[in-house]
Motif scaffolding. Structure first.
Motif: not given
Length: 93
Positions: A14, A17-18, A22
Motif C-alpha cells: 500500500v 502504491s501511494f 504521487e
C-alpha cells in the motif's frame, strides 16, 4: 506465512502504491510516454520476481498473488513496448 508477515507485506504494498502514484502524478503529461518506455526493464524484473513467487509447490495466497502479478506485469511490459513502438513510428518518414 504468519499474520504479522502478511500485514507487513500489505503495508509495504500500500505504501509503495501511494508513493508510485504521487511520483507519476508529478510528471508532466509530455513525459509520460518516454517514462513508460523506460520503465519496461523494471517491469521485466517484476515479471521475473513474480514467476519466482508463483513457482512454489502447492496453492496458497502467495501463489495466487504471484500469478496475478505475472499477468499484470506481462501486460505492462507488452503495453509499454507497443506504446514505444507507436511513438517511434511517429518519427519515421
Amino acid at each position: 506465512m504468519t499474520t504479522a508477515t502478511l500485514m507487513t507485506c500489505l503495508f509495504v504494498f500500500v505504501l509503495a502504491s501511494f508513493v508510485g502514484f504521487e511520483v507519476i502524478n508529478k510528471v508532466p503529461p509530455t513525459l509520460h510516454t518516454p517514462l513508460m518506455s523506460g520503465a519496461n526493464a523494471i517491469s521485466g524484473i517484476a515479471v521475473l520476481g513474480a514467476i519466482l513467487v508463483s513457482g512454489a509447490v502447492g496453492w496458497n495466497i502467495s501463489i495466487v498473488l504471484g500469478l496475478i502479478a505475472v499477468v499484470l506485469a506481462t501486460v505492462n511490459v507488452v503495453g509499454g513496448f507497443l506504446v514505444t513502438d507507436r511513438m517511434l513510428l511517429m518519427f519515421k518518414k
